[in-house]
Design a protein around this motif. Structure first.
Motif, mmCIF file in Angstrom:
data_model
loop_
_atom_site.group_PDB
_atom_site.id
_atom_site.type_symbol
_atom_site.label_atom_id
_atom_site.label_comp_id
_atom_site.label_asym_id
_atom_site.label_seq_id
_atom_site.Cartn_x
_atom_site.Cartn_y
_atom_site.Cartn_z
ATOM 1 N N GLN A 122 -5.194 -0.398 -6.854
ATOM 2 C CA GLN A 122 -4.961 0.043 -8.232
ATOM 3 C C GLN A 122 -4.873 1.562 -8.341
ATOM 4 O O GLN A 122 -4.086 2.092 -9.120
ATOM 5 N N GLU A 123 -5.695 2.260 -7.548
ATOM 6 C CA GLU A 123 -5.875 3.697 -7.751
ATOM 7 C C GLU A 123 -5.000 4.582 -6.870
ATOM 8 O O GLU A 123 -4.761 5.732 -7.209
ATOM 9 N N MET A 124 -4.537 4.083 -5.722
ATOM 10 C CA MET A 124 -3.678 4.878 -4.843
ATOM 11 C C MET A 124 -2.221 4.509 -5.123
ATOM 12 O O MET A 124 -1.811 3.370 -4.883
ATOM 13 N N ASP A 125 -1.438 5.454 -5.625
ATOM 14 C CA ASP A 125 -0.057 5.129 -5.987
ATOM 15 C C ASP A 125 0.808 4.813 -4.764
ATOM 16 O O ASP A 125 1.859 4.184 -4.883
ATOM 17 N N ASP A 126 0.372 5.247 -3.578
ATOM 18 C CA ASP A 126 1.119 4.963 -2.358
ATOM 19 C C ASP A 126 0.398 3.934 -1.481
ATOM 20 O O ASP A 126 0.669 3.835 -0.285
ATOM 21 N N PHE A 127 -0.515 3.180 -2.079
ATOM 22 C CA PHE A 127 -1.297 2.211 -1.308
ATOM 23 C C PHE A 127 -0.411 1.245 -0.533
ATOM 24 O O PHE A 127 -0.641 0.977 0.647
ATOM 25 N N GLN A 128 0.621 0.712 -1.186
ATOM 26 C CA GLN A 128 1.437 -0.324 -0.543
ATOM 27 C C GLN A 128 2.145 0.200 0.695
ATOM 28 O O GLN A 128 2.349 -0.543 1.663
ATOM 29 N N ASP A 129 2.509 1.474 0.698
ATOM 30 C CA ASP A 129 3.154 2.061 1.874
ATOM 31 C C ASP A 129 2.220 1.994 3.072
ATOM 32 O O ASP A 129 2.639 1.643 4.184
ATOM 33 N N PHE A 130 0.961 2.341 2.848
ATOM 34 C CA PHE A 130 -0.010 2.282 3.939
ATOM 35 C C PHE A 130 -0.325 0.839 4.317
ATOM 36 O O PHE A 130 -0.449 0.512 5.493
ATOM 37 N N ALA A 131 -0.454 -0.006 3.324
ATOM 38 C CA ALA A 131 -0.765 -1.415 3.577
ATOM 39 C C ALA A 131 0.311 -2.073 4.428
ATOM 40 O O ALA A 131 0.008 -2.829 5.363
ATOM 41 N N ASP A 132 1.571 -1.787 4.125
ATOM 42 C CA ASP A 132 2.674 -2.411 4.849
ATOM 43 C C ASP A 132 2.720 -1.993 6.315
ATOM 44 O O ASP A 132 3.326 -2.688 7.141
ATOM 45 N N ALA A 133 2.103 -0.873 6.640
ATOM 46 C CA ALA A 133 2.148 -0.365 8.016
ATOM 47 C C ALA A 133 1.105 -1.016 8.919
ATOM 48 O O ALA A 133 1.195 -0.898 10.148
ATOM 49 N N THR A 134 0.116 -1.701 8.337
ATOM 50 C CA THR A 134 -0.981 -2.248 9.127
ATOM 51 C C THR A 134 -0.719 -3.692 9.532
ATOM 52 O O THR A 134 0.167 -4.357 9.007
ATOM 53 N N TYR A 135 -1.522 -4.174 10.474
ATOM 54 C CA TYR A 135 -1.457 -5.582 10.859
ATOM 55 C C TYR A 135 -1.911 -6.439 9.677
ATOM 56 O O TYR A 135 -2.959 -6.158 9.078
ATOM 57 N N PRO A 136 -1.179 -7.487 9.336
ATOM 58 C CA PRO A 136 -1.529 -8.310 8.165
ATOM 59 C C PRO A 136 -2.939 -8.874 8.212
ATOM 60 O O PRO A 136 -3.652 -8.880 7.205
ATOM 61 N N GLY A 137 -3.347 -9.367 9.380
ATOM 62 C CA GLY A 137 -4.681 -9.954 9.479
ATOM 63 C C GLY A 137 -5.787 -8.947 9.272
ATOM 64 O O GLY A 137 -6.871 -9.277 8.786
ATOM 65 N N VAL A 138 -5.522 -7.694 9.643
ATOM 66 C CA VAL A 138 -6.508 -6.628 9.458
ATOM 67 C C VAL A 138 -6.535 -6.177 8.005
ATOM 68 O O VAL A 138 -7.596 -5.981 7.414
#
Length: 425
Positions: A122-138
């Motif tokens: 909710q609070e990081m406007d670029d959260f999804q960019d970082f999330a997409d870069a990680t392993y899904p299970g992690v």
């Protein structure tokens, strides 16, 4: 990490946090040279006396961040792993939490449920960019009630580790790649004095790689029920395979809690065990205690569901009581950088960033199997009662291994109790 401990008074913590949050400003500037701020960061990088990780963090990474962010100082406080959860619980109740925490991935849902963490999604406007870069299970270890309360910081997983001498005794050229080959190794080792497999329990960390690889799961995708999922035909077949091997003497009694059984860390290099499931940290243990042992790393044996292992590691979370949340989120962004991630790889930390996998293997070649395994590795249940689930699995599955109840009945009893845990959220 995979351990967990019960939290203290939820009501007391929630009340303290509510008062703290009321006086905080998430939008406070990130600090300047003229108006410096200090971020406090708690973790267990030194757990088990691992000075290398602390040295890289304190002497290389934090100074690099501070140099690129004038006005922000990061004060890292190392807390022994076995003490950290209690310290966090007590500090939350007393309104004394740090800004940032390196949290065991099993803790995130618990603290999110108490309202002491900031939902970064909710609070990081670029959260999804970082999330997409990680392993899904992690990444999934940070999900609670529809929001992500952290980002992966470091990770690990379990793979099959085999003793070459045991393979030679079984007449095998390579580690077992499938359930059928795993059973064949066990059959070939009968009468040799070598046990095919060993593990230290029947909790989710231990049993889920087999269940997932067998095509099953522990609960429905929406986490509403375990009944009908854990006691599925797929899981009955998978667990029955393990039970049959145990009763044939080809799985160590350590899996059912026999404290007298030789440990996996000693039994594999010592030749008592042919294989174990374990993580990348074992190489360092064996280098000092068994310098002549050459472990063979390979994927979890594949069943109908493929080769699937379990995710371990830590996440970085921001506390709701932090008075410097914008600056703290800058440090979180830094932890997702190539600089931060790769600097810690030689100290035993696997990167959480998928595209850095090849560079990680260049640094530490034997990480290649772990890197590949992370592509399909899954997280344990993202619920506050994860420790209860482990207890249920151990308690209900042990009689099945000992032959006093059927596998179907054991899984059904476990599922019924896990249903109650799921109902609590």
């Amino acid at each position: 990490m995979k351990r967990s401990t019960r939290l203290g008074s939820a009501a007391a913590i929630a009340a303290a946090v509510a008062l703290a949050v009321a006086g905080c400003s998430a939008g406070e500037p990130a600090g300047t040279a003229d108006d410096p701020i200090t971020l406090t960061f708690w973790g267990s990088y030194g757990n088990g006396g691992n000075s290398a990780q602390q040295e890289v963090l304190n002497e290389t990474l934090i100074p690099s961040f501070e140099a690129s962010h004038p006005g922000i100082t990061v004060e890292y406080v190392d807390v022994p792993y076995d003490d950290l959860l209690q310290k966090l619980t007590t500090s939350a109740a007393g309104d004394a939490l740090p800004d940032l925490v390196r949290a065991d991935l099993g803790w995130v849902p618990r603290f999110a449920d108490l309202g002491v963490l900031v939902p970064l999604s909710q609070e990081m406007d670029d959260f999804q960019d970082f999330a997409d870069a990680t392993y899904p299970g992690v990444l999934a270890t940070n999900l609670y009630d529809g929001e992500y309360y952290g980002l992966p910081l470091d990770t690990n997983t379990r793979v099959l580790i085999t003793n070459q001498a045991a393979l030679d005794a079984a007449g095998m050229d390579a580690p077992p790649a499938t359930f059928d080959e795993f059973e064949a190794v066990a059959a070939a080792l009968e009468g040799t004095g070598v046990t095919a497999f060993a593990d230290g329990g029947l909790g989710a960390w231990n049993i889920m790689p087999w269940i997932w690889s067998g095509g099953g799961d522990i609960a429905s995708e929406d986490l509403s029920t375990s009944t009908g999922v854990l006691n599925s035909e797929e899981n009955i077949a998978t667990v029955q395979m393990l039970v049959d091997l145990y009763q044939a003497g080809q799985i160590s009694t350590g899996i059912t809690g026999n404290s007298g059984a030789t440990s996996t860390s000693e039994g594999l290099p010592g030749g008592q065990y042919a294989s174990i499931l374990d993580g990348p940290w074992m190489n360092g243990i064996w280098e000092s205690d068994f310098p002549d042992f050459a472990p063979i790393y390979s994927p979890v044996p594949a069943g109908p569901g493929g080769s699937v292992s379990v995710v371990g590691g830590e996440d970085i979370v921001l506390t709701a009581s932090s008075k410097h949340q914008e600056a703290a989120m800058e440090f979180i962004r830094f932890t997702q950088s190539e600089e931060f991630q790769l600097a810690l790889v030689p100290t035993g930390q696997l990167t959480v960033i998928q595209e850095l996998g090849p560079k990680q293997v260049e640094l530490v070649p034997y990480y290649s199997v772990f890197t590949d395994q992370l592509e399909t590795a899954k997280n344990r249940l993202a619920i506050t009662g994860g420790a209860e689930v482990d207890g249920i699995l151990n308690t209900e599955l042990t009689p099945a291994f000992e032959g006093t109840v059927s596998v179907k009945d054991a899984l059904t009893r476990a599922a019924e109790q896990i249903d109650a845990v799921l109902a609590k959220g």
